[in-house]
Design a protein around this motif. Structure first.
Motif, PDB file in Angstrom:
ATOM      1  N   LYS A   1       0.809  -1.221   0.000  1.00 10.36           N
ATOM      2  CA  LYS A   1       0.000   0.000   0.000  1.00 10.36           C
ATOM      3  C   LYS A   1       0.844   1.275   0.000  1.00 10.36           C
ATOM      4  CE  LYS A   1      -4.314  -1.579   1.826  1.00 10.36           C
ATOM      5  NZ  LYS A   1      -5.487  -1.103   2.533  1.00 10.36           N
ATOM      6  N   LEU A   2       2.137   1.151   0.267  1.00 15.09           N
ATOM      7  CA  LEU A   2       3.011   2.328   0.273  1.00 15.09           C
ATOM      8  C   LEU A   2       3.218   2.816  -1.162  1.00 15.09           C
ATOM      9  CD1 LEU A   2       4.906   4.244   1.870  1.00 15.09           C
ATOM     10  CD2 LEU A   2       6.724   2.599   1.439  1.00 15.09           C
ATOM     11  N   ILE A   3       2.838   4.053  -1.404  1.00 11.21           N
ATOM     12  CA  ILE A   3       2.988   4.643  -2.738  1.00 11.21           C
ATOM     13  C   ILE A   3       4.322   5.378  -2.829  1.00 11.21           C
ATOM     14  CG2 ILE A   3       2.069   6.331  -4.359  1.00 11.21           C
ATOM     15  CD1 ILE A   3      -0.696   5.729  -3.172  1.00 11.21           C
ATOM     16  N   LYS A   4       4.520   6.297  -1.902  1.00  7.55           N
ATOM     17  CA  LYS A   4       5.764   7.056  -1.859  1.00  7.55           C
ATOM     18  C   LYS A   4       5.898   7.663  -0.474  1.00  7.55           C
ATOM     19  CE  LYS A   4       3.900  11.417  -3.596  1.00  7.55           C
ATOM     20  NZ  LYS A   4       4.056  12.516  -4.538  1.00  7.55           N
ATOM     21  N   TYR A   5       7.009   8.330  -0.257  1.00  4.55           N
ATOM     22  CA  TYR A   5       7.238   9.035   0.995  1.00  4.55           C
ATOM     23  C   TYR A   5       7.990  10.319   0.689  1.00  4.55           C
ATOM     24  CZ  TYR A   5      12.142   7.782   0.950  1.00  4.55           C
ATOM     25  OH  TYR A   5      13.453   7.674   0.609  1.00  4.55           O
ATOM     26  N   ASN A   6       7.969  11.219   1.653  1.00  2.57           N
ATOM     27  CA  ASN A   6       8.667  12.486   1.487  1.00  2.57           C
ATOM     28  C   ASN A   6       9.183  12.914   2.856  1.00  2.57           C
ATOM     29  OD1 ASN A   6       9.645  14.834   0.405  1.00  2.57           O
ATOM     30  ND2 ASN A   6       7.667  15.872   0.366  1.00  2.57           N
ATOM     31  N   ILE A   7      10.438  13.336   2.910  1.00  2.00           N
ATOM     32  CA  ILE A   7      11.010  13.862   4.149  1.00  2.00           C
ATOM     33  C   ILE A   7      11.206  15.358   3.965  1.00  2.00           C
ATOM     34  CG2 ILE A   7      13.014  13.870   5.662  1.00  2.00           C
ATOM     35  CD1 ILE A   7      13.287  10.890   5.160  1.00  2.00           C
ATOM     36  N   VAL A   8      10.531  16.131   4.823  1.00  2.06           N
ATOM     37  CA  VAL A   8      10.632  17.589   4.778  1.00  2.06           C
ATOM     38  C   VAL A   8      11.599  18.012   5.868  1.00  2.06           C
ATOM     39  CG1 VAL A   8       9.388  19.753   5.064  1.00  2.06           C
ATOM     40  CG2 VAL A   8       8.297  17.828   3.901  1.00  2.06           C
ATOM     41  N   ASN A   9      12.651  18.679   5.462  1.00  2.00           N
ATOM     42  CA  ASN A   9      13.666  19.129   6.390  1.00  2.00           C
ATOM     43  C   ASN A   9      13.627  20.654   6.438  1.00  2.00           C
ATOM     44  OD1 ASN A   9      15.817  19.345   8.085  1.00  2.00           O
ATOM     45  ND2 ASN A   9      17.295  18.410   6.705  1.00  2.00           N
TER      46      ASN A   9
ATOM     47  N   LYS B   1      11.920  18.320  11.229  1.00  2.00           N
ATOM     48  CA  LYS B   1      11.973  17.329  10.159  1.00  2.00           C
ATOM     49  C   LYS B   1      10.724  16.472  10.271  1.00  2.00           C
ATOM     50  CE  LYS B   1      16.263  15.896  10.945  1.00  2.00           C
ATOM     51  NZ  LYS B   1      17.418  15.024  10.921  1.00  2.00           N
ATOM     52  N   ARG B   2      10.061  16.263   9.170  1.00  2.00           N
ATOM     53  CA  ARG B   2       8.862  15.441   9.169  1.00  2.00           C
ATOM     54  C   ARG B   2       8.938  14.420   8.056  1.00  2.00           C
ATOM     55  NH1 ARG B   2       5.174  19.638  11.046  1.00  2.00           N
ATOM     56  NH2 ARG B   2       5.259  19.379  13.290  1.00  2.00           N
ATOM     57  N   LEU B   3       8.339  13.271   8.323  1.00  2.00           N
ATOM     58  CA  LEU B   3       8.214  12.205   7.340  1.00  2.00           C
ATOM     59  C   LEU B   3       6.752  12.132   6.932  1.00  2.00           C
ATOM     60  CD1 LEU B   3       9.202   9.601   5.846  1.00  2.00           C
ATOM     61  CD2 LEU B   3       8.675   8.372   7.957  1.00  2.00           C
ATOM     62  N   TYR B   4       6.493  12.253   5.638  1.00  2.00           N
ATOM     63  CA  TYR B   4       5.146  12.106   5.099  1.00  2.00           C
ATOM     64  C   TYR B   4       5.121  10.807   4.308  1.00  2.00           C
ATOM     65  CZ  TYR B   4       4.462  16.999   6.288  1.00  2.00           C
ATOM     66  OH  TYR B   4       4.359  18.186   6.968  1.00  2.00           O
ATOM     67  N   VAL B   5       4.201   9.925   4.668  1.00  2.00           N
ATOM     68  CA  VAL B   5       4.069   8.633   4.008  1.00  2.00           C
ATOM     69  C   VAL B   5       2.731   8.625   3.270  1.00  2.00           C
ATOM     70  CG1 VAL B   5       3.918   6.150   4.364  1.00  2.00           C
ATOM     71  CG2 VAL B   5       5.458   7.499   5.770  1.00  2.00           C
ATOM     72  N   TYR B   6       2.770   8.330   1.976  1.00  2.00           N
ATOM     73  CA  TYR B   6       1.575   8.295   1.146  1.00  2.00           C
ATOM     74  C   TYR B   6       1.156   6.835   0.975  1.00  2.00           C
ATOM     75  CZ  TYR B   6       2.943  13.067   0.097  1.00  2.00           C
ATOM     76  OH  TYR B   6       3.289  14.388   0.213  1.00  2.00           O
ATOM     77  N   VAL B   7      -0.071   6.543   1.418  1.00  2.00           N
ATOM     78  CA  VAL B   7      -0.570   5.172   1.435  1.00  2.00           C
ATOM     79  C   VAL B   7      -1.875   5.120   0.650  1.00  2.00           C
ATOM     80  CG1 VAL B   7      -1.328   3.294   2.936  1.00  2.00           C
ATOM     81  CG2 VAL B   7       0.448   4.832   3.712  1.00  2.00           C
ATOM     82  N   SER B   8      -2.027   4.084  -0.171  1.00  2.00           N
ATOM     83  CA  SER B   8      -3.294   3.926  -0.894  1.00  2.00           C
ATOM     84  C   SER B   8      -4.316   3.289   0.040  1.00  2.00           C
ATOM     85  CB  SER B   8      -3.093   3.062  -2.144  1.00  2.00           C
ATOM     86  OG  SER B   8      -2.714   1.758  -1.779  1.00  2.00           O
TER      87      SER B   8
ATOM     88  N   LEU C   1      15.825  11.870  15.309  1.00  2.00           N
ATOM     89  CA  LEU C   1      16.615  10.790  14.721  1.00  2.00           C
ATOM     90  C   LEU C   1      17.975  11.320  14.290  1.00  2.00           C
ATOM     91  CD1 LEU C   1      14.073   8.921  12.413  1.00  2.00           C
ATOM     92  CD2 LEU C   1      14.798   8.295  14.712  1.00  2.00           C
ATOM     93  N   SER C   2      18.981  10.483  14.409  1.00  2.00           N
ATOM     94  CA  SER C   2      20.314  10.870  13.954  1.00  2.00           C
ATOM     95  C   SER C   2      20.361  10.820  12.418  1.00  2.00           C
ATOM     96  CB  SER C   2      21.366   9.942  14.544  1.00  2.00           C
ATOM     97  OG  SER C   2      21.207   8.639  14.016  1.00  2.00           O
ATOM     98  N   LYS C   3      21.416  11.381  11.839  1.00  2.00           N
ATOM     99  CA  LYS C   3      21.556  11.379  10.385  1.00  2.00           C
ATOM    100  C   LYS C   3      21.640   9.953   9.843  1.00  2.00           C
ATOM    101  CE  LYS C   3      23.690  15.888   9.903  1.00  2.00           C
ATOM    102  NZ  LYS C   3      24.849  16.665   9.476  1.00  2.00           N
TER     103      LYS C   3
ATOM    104  N   ASP D   1      19.158   5.356   7.037  1.00  2.00           N
ATOM    105  CA  ASP D   1      18.665   3.976   7.042  1.00  2.00           C
ATOM    106  C   ASP D   1      17.165   3.916   6.751  1.00  2.00           C
ATOM    107  OD1 ASP D   1      21.221   3.122   7.625  1.00  2.00           O
ATOM    108  OD2 ASP D   1      20.837   2.835   9.773  1.00  2.00           O
ATOM    109  N   LEU D   2      16.419   4.868   7.286  1.00  2.00           N
ATOM    110  CA  LEU D   2      14.976   4.930   7.045  1.00  2.00           C
ATOM    111  C   LEU D   2      14.698   5.182   5.566  1.00  2.00           C
ATOM    112  CD1 LEU D   2      12.082   5.057   8.275  1.00  2.00           C
ATOM    113  CD2 LEU D   2      12.453   7.506   8.551  1.00  2.00           C
ATOM    114  N   LYS D   3      15.429   6.108   4.971  1.00  2.00           N
ATOM    115  CA  LYS D   3      15.278   6.388   3.536  1.00  2.00           C
ATOM    116  C   LYS D   3      15.598   5.150   2.702  1.00  2.00           C
ATOM    117  CE  LYS D   3      16.443  11.310   3.336  1.00  2.00           C
ATOM    118  NZ  LYS D   3      17.441  12.277   2.838  1.00  2.00           N
TER     119      LYS D   3
END
Length: 168
Positions: A99-107, A112-119, A135-137, A142-144
């Motif tokens: 269901k994961l379409i894409k993600y975006n990290i806004v810095n 810093k925020r993680l946006y996860v796009y789910v169908s 989170l550390s760099k 690793d998350l990316k």
């Protein structure tokens, strides 16, 4: 892959406690300044402004505890706060990897925020938001890497399905 900063809970708790103590001392100093000492005069508001700015900064940073788990067939995200006073709604989401379409990290400058796009069921897109300030760099890298791997797999499966339907 599992990713968590829960082991730094004591550190975050210390920071929040320290800011709470500074806030209480600022309020006491402000009350004493107004009623007894009158050292700052009309600038006594500074004694309240500094601790309030610290609290505002912690609030903008968001929820400090972030956990991510991509083992198995599902993705698990959990984003919790330490203090109930400042607590935004704790985020706890679990959904299948496909269901994961894409993600975006806004810095941004402060956060810093993680946006996860789910169908979703009706082909709508749901956007899930997580705070990843603490989170550390290396953890962000690793998350990316893990999310890129899932998105790439989903895109390959999607192209295979499109090719199979056209060929039939």
């Amino acid at each position: 892959m599992r990713l968590s900063n829960r082991n730094r809970y004591a550190y975050f708790s210390f920071i929040y406690s320290l800011v709470g103590i500074v806030f209480i001392l600022g309020v006491i100093a402000y009350i004493l300044e107004i009623n007894k000492f009158d050292i700052f005069g009309k600038k006594a508001w500074v004694l309240l402004a500094a601790p309030c700015l610290l609290f505002l900064l912690l609030y903008l940073f968001g929820r400090p505890i972030f956990e991510y788990d991509s083992d198995g067939e599902a993705l698990n995200f959990r984003n919790n706060h330490i203090l109930y006073l400042l607590a935004k709604k704790n985020a706890k989401d679990e959904f299948p990897k496909y269901k994961l379409i894409k993600y975006n990290i806004v810095n941004a400058f402060i956060f810093k925020r993680l946006y996860v796009y789910v169908s979703s069921k009706k082909n709508h897109i749901t956007i899930l938001k997580y705070d990843i300030n603490y989170l550390s760099k290396k953890q962000v890298k690793d998350l990316k890497f893990s999310l890129n791997k899932v998105v790439k797999t989903n895109n390959e499966i999607g192209h295979e399905n499109e090719d199979n339907t056209v060929a039939v």
